[in-house]
Design a protein around this motif. Sequence first.
Motif, mmCIF file in Angstrom:
data_model
loop_
_atom_site.group_PDB
_atom_site.id
_atom_site.type_symbol
_atom_site.label_atom_id
_atom_site.label_comp_id
_atom_site.label_asym_id
_atom_site.label_seq_id
_atom_site.Cartn_x
_atom_site.Cartn_y
_atom_site.Cartn_z
ATOM 1 N N LEU A 148 1.790 -0.664 0.940
ATOM 2 C CA LEU A 148 0.817 0.215 1.614
ATOM 3 C C LEU A 148 1.435 1.577 1.908
ATOM 4 C CD1 LEU A 148 -1.056 -2.190 4.081
ATOM 5 C CD2 LEU A 148 -1.742 -1.424 1.808
ATOM 6 N N GLY A 149 2.662 1.568 2.417
ATOM 7 C CA GLY A 149 3.342 2.823 2.770
ATOM 8 C C GLY A 149 3.558 3.689 1.540
ATOM 9 N N PHE A 150 3.984 3.058 0.456
ATOM 10 C CA PHE A 150 4.238 3.795 -0.792
ATOM 11 C C PHE A 150 2.933 4.419 -1.289
ATOM 12 C CE2 PHE A 150 5.563 4.689 -5.055
ATOM 13 C CZ PHE A 150 6.942 4.671 -5.058
ATOM 14 N N ALA A 151 1.868 3.591 -1.298
ATOM 15 C CA ALA A 151 0.568 4.076 -1.784
ATOM 16 C C ALA A 151 0.076 5.221 -0.899
ATOM 17 C CB ALA A 151 -0.444 2.936 -1.800
ATOM 18 N N TYR A 152 0.266 5.095 0.407
ATOM 19 C CA TYR A 152 -0.187 6.134 1.335
ATOM 20 C C TYR A 152 0.527 7.458 1.069
ATOM 21 C CZ TYR A 152 -0.653 8.745 5.665
ATOM 22 O OH TYR A 152 -0.887 9.741 6.565
ATOM 23 N N ARG A 153 1.850 7.372 0.888
ATOM 24 C CA ARG A 153 2.619 8.609 0.643
ATOM 25 C C ARG A 153 2.182 9.270 -0.668
ATOM 26 N NH1 ARG A 153 7.565 9.503 3.423
ATOM 27 N NH2 ARG A 153 7.358 11.562 2.526
ATOM 28 N N ILE A 154 1.988 8.452 -1.700
ATOM 29 C CA ILE A 154 1.590 8.999 -3.006
ATOM 30 C C ILE A 154 0.196 9.628 -2.893
ATOM 31 C CG2 ILE A 154 0.985 8.359 -5.405
ATOM 32 C CD1 ILE A 154 3.966 8.324 -4.964
ATOM 33 N N PHE A 155 -0.697 8.911 -2.189
ATOM 34 C CA PHE A 155 -2.062 9.413 -2.018
ATOM 35 C C PHE A 155 -2.038 10.764 -1.291
ATOM 36 C CE2 PHE A 155 -6.006 9.469 0.558
ATOM 37 C CZ PHE A 155 -6.917 9.494 -0.489
ATOM 38 N N LYS A 156 -1.212 10.839 -0.243
ATOM 39 C CA LYS A 156 -1.147 12.082 0.538
ATOM 40 C C LYS A 156 -0.584 13.242 -0.300
ATOM 41 C CE LYS A 156 0.030 13.342 4.904
ATOM 42 N NZ LYS A 156 1.089 13.407 5.870
ATOM 43 N N TRP A 157 0.450 12.946 -1.054
ATOM 44 C CA TRP A 157 1.012 14.004 -1.921
ATOM 45 C C TRP A 157 0.004 14.411 -2.979
ATOM 46 C CZ3 TRP A 157 6.222 11.004 -2.175
ATOM 47 C CH2 TRP A 157 7.090 11.506 -1.206
ATOM 48 N N GLY A 158 -0.683 13.374 -3.536
ATOM 49 C CA GLY A 158 -1.664 13.648 -4.584
ATOM 50 C C GLY A 158 -2.777 14.552 -4.087
ATOM 51 N N LYS A 159 -3.084 14.456 -2.801
ATOM 52 C CA LYS A 159 -4.184 15.251 -2.238
ATOM 53 C C LYS A 159 -3.739 16.662 -1.833
ATOM 54 C CE LYS A 159 -6.584 13.976 1.135
ATOM 55 N NZ LYS A 159 -7.106 13.370 2.336
ATOM 56 N N SER A 160 -2.421 16.891 -1.753
ATOM 57 C CA SER A 160 -1.946 18.207 -1.288
ATOM 58 C C SER A 160 -2.363 19.293 -2.267
ATOM 59 C CB SER A 160 -0.422 18.241 -1.186
ATOM 60 O OG SER A 160 0.002 17.180 -0.417
ATOM 61 N N PRO A 161 -2.867 20.396 -1.754
ATOM 62 C CA PRO A 161 -3.276 21.468 -2.659
ATOM 63 C C PRO A 161 -2.088 22.101 -3.371
ATOM 64 C CG PRO A 161 -3.787 21.998 -0.360
ATOM 65 C CD PRO A 161 -3.074 20.704 -0.347
ATOM 66 N N VAL A 162 -2.258 22.387 -4.627
ATOM 67 C CA VAL A 162 -1.235 23.131 -5.389
ATOM 68 C C VAL A 162 -1.963 24.309 -6.035
ATOM 69 C CG1 VAL A 162 0.560 22.992 -7.152
ATOM 70 C CG2 VAL A 162 -0.029 20.960 -5.860
ATOM 71 N N PRO A 163 -2.245 25.348 -5.261
ATOM 72 C CA PRO A 163 -3.073 26.427 -5.802
ATOM 73 C C PRO A 163 -2.348 27.339 -6.778
ATOM 74 C CG PRO A 163 -2.473 26.894 -3.537
ATOM 75 C CD PRO A 163 -1.911 25.551 -3.854
ATOM 76 N N PHE A 164 -1.035 27.308 -6.762
ATOM 77 C CA PHE A 164 -0.310 28.240 -7.621
ATOM 78 C C PHE A 164 0.538 27.497 -8.634
ATOM 79 C CE2 PHE A 164 -0.542 30.310 -3.403
ATOM 80 C CZ PHE A 164 -1.516 31.234 -3.747
ATOM 81 N N SER A 165 0.907 28.197 -9.664
ATOM 82 C CA SER A 165 1.820 27.652 -10.654
ATOM 83 C C SER A 165 3.232 27.950 -10.154
ATOM 84 C CB SER A 165 1.553 28.356 -11.980
ATOM 85 O OG SER A 165 2.548 28.031 -12.890
ATOM 86 N N ILE A 166 3.957 26.885 -9.728
ATOM 87 C CA ILE A 166 5.253 27.144 -9.083
ATOM 88 C C ILE A 166 6.408 26.348 -9.692
ATOM 89 C CG2 ILE A 166 4.418 27.894 -6.817
ATOM 90 C CD1 ILE A 166 4.775 24.950 -5.888
ATOM 91 N N PRO A 167 6.478 26.203 -11.013
ATOM 92 C CA PRO A 167 7.618 25.451 -11.550
ATOM 93 C C PRO A 167 8.932 26.200 -11.350
ATOM 94 C CG PRO A 167 6.358 26.435 -13.329
ATOM 95 C CD PRO A 167 5.613 26.737 -12.066
ATOM 96 N N THR A 168 10.005 25.462 -11.055
ATOM 97 C CA THR A 168 11.319 26.099 -11.028
ATOM 98 C C THR A 168 11.834 26.100 -12.460
ATOM 99 O OG1 THR A 168 12.193 23.942 -10.473
ATOM 100 C CG2 THR A 168 12.058 25.525 -8.697
ATOM 101 N N THR A 169 12.503 27.156 -12.817
ATOM 102 C CA THR A 169 12.944 27.275 -14.202
ATOM 103 C C THR A 169 14.436 27.525 -14.245
ATOM 104 O OG1 THR A 169 12.493 29.620 -14.125
ATOM 105 C CG2 THR A 169 10.723 28.213 -14.928
ATOM 106 N N GLY A 170 15.032 27.182 -15.379
ATOM 107 C CA GLY A 170 16.487 27.370 -15.474
ATOM 108 C C GLY A 170 16.902 27.844 -16.845
ATOM 109 N N GLY A 171 16.069 28.657 -17.475
ATOM 110 C CA GLY A 171 16.425 29.139 -18.809
ATOM 111 C C GLY A 171 15.423 30.168 -19.275
ATOM 112 N N GLN A 172 15.625 30.668 -20.492
ATOM 113 C CA GLN A 172 14.774 31.741 -21.025
ATOM 114 C C GLN A 172 13.312 31.318 -21.121
ATOM 115 O OE1 GLN A 172 15.273 35.075 -22.017
ATOM 116 N NE2 GLN A 172 13.051 34.936 -22.272
ATOM 117 N N GLN A 173 12.456 32.134 -20.556
ATOM 118 C CA GLN A 173 11.020 31.904 -20.639
ATOM 119 C C GLN A 173 10.528 32.219 -22.060
ATOM 120 O OE1 GLN A 173 8.898 34.451 -18.005
ATOM 121 N NE2 GLN A 173 7.023 33.226 -18.084
ATOM 122 N N TYR A 174 9.383 31.644 -22.439
ATOM 123 C CA TYR A 174 8.783 31.981 -23.729
ATOM 124 C C TYR A 174 8.531 33.492 -23.755
ATOM 125 C CZ TYR A 174 5.430 32.463 -27.466
ATOM 126 O OH TYR A 174 4.795 32.880 -28.594
ATOM 127 N N ALA A 175 9.010 34.155 -24.806
ATOM 128 C CA ALA A 175 8.846 35.608 -24.878
ATOM 129 C C ALA A 175 7.964 35.933 -26.072
ATOM 130 C CB ALA A 175 10.201 36.279 -25.038
#
Length: 345
Positions: free
Chosen positions: A44-71
């Motif tokens: 139950l706890g695991f499902a609750y945490r996943i559900f809560k994270w799944g519902k969190s808004p991600v309005p922006f594209s925020i990947p962390t990167t560590g190399g040359q971007q597509y140019a």
Amino acid sequence: MNALYSLLFVFLLVFIPLFGVGLGHLNTIFGVCIPMTAFVIFILGFAYRIFKWGKSPVPFSIPTTGGQQYAYDPETFKQSKWDNPTNGFQTFVRMALEILTFRSLFRNSSASLHEVKGEPVVAYASAKWLWLFALLFHYSFLVIVIRHLRLFLEPIPFFVNGAEFMDGILQIGAPVLYQSDLLIIAGLLFLLFRRLADAKLRYISLVNDYFPLFLIIGIAASGIYMRYYAKVDVIAIKELTMGLATFNFHVPANIDVSFYVHVFLVSVLLAYFPFSKLMHLGGVFLSPTRNMPNDSRIRHHVNPWNDPNIKPHSYEAYEKDFGPMMAEAGLPLDNPENAKGTEEA
Ligand code: HEM
């Protein structure tokens, strides 16, 4: 102190089943009630945490990167696909490499302060030990969990037998030594001593960092004790564990108390898991800094829940609207014509 508290706490936890089963004969409580309750809390706890994270808004594209971007000139600037993915497939490969090989840990570096000609100098060096021992610990844990499935499944699936065979392939001793037993202890001890030995890490380490380490050391140590020293009655234990798996509870009388210690510590781990940092097991899949492609220069991202009644207001239009006020306040204008203002403004 934090390490000491955690160690003491795990010691106290060991005494609970020792007394409960050894003196109190509460075999059913420790063999059935506590493990089942812990399992329910875990699910139950695991499902609750996943559900809560799944519902969190991600309005922006925020990947962390560590190399040359597509140019736009990919010949000259070669894209680093697995560190800076731009599409779903590349992101999938990046995630798979991260989850299966801990790729970002491989780049771990250590910083140290040195004195050169009386001046303090910071030096950075590659530090691969954390990556290596973290990998050893996690894979050993996985192999042990897969092997343990033989206690809960009948007939035993081929991959469980396969894992058991491979794990004991060196054929050392009787009962045969599992390599994963040695490696999990090596991994755990490294992770523990790393925290204790490095003053910087010690400073930021909390009870919640040490406790899971000591708890898992306790689980592995009690398991090793059961297998190689107490030589517990695995047939009787399988009767109990099959009862747990089929809800047909049965507690044979001749099971050594060390089994109850092992299962009690596992129960504590299960119940603690969803509320702890160990949730990175599920969280890594939901991390928007990892699971999004870095395509914000290729694709226009629109926040999906933008209010359609609020129209976008470009800077150009803004300057048109407020040009005279801006000019009066002495603010620079892109278009000096806007200082006059439009009729509506
Ligand atoms: C977090 C989960 C667990 C971990 C990390 C763990 C770890 C270990 C380890 C390291 C051993 C030593 C021998 C071996 O590797 O097989 C062991 C043995 C054992 N574990 Fe666990 N264990 C876990 C969960 C459980 C559970 C849930 C049960 C049963 C309810 C259980 C029952 C046993 C038994 C019966 C043995 C002795 C096996 C034998 O003699 O071959 N373990 N465990």
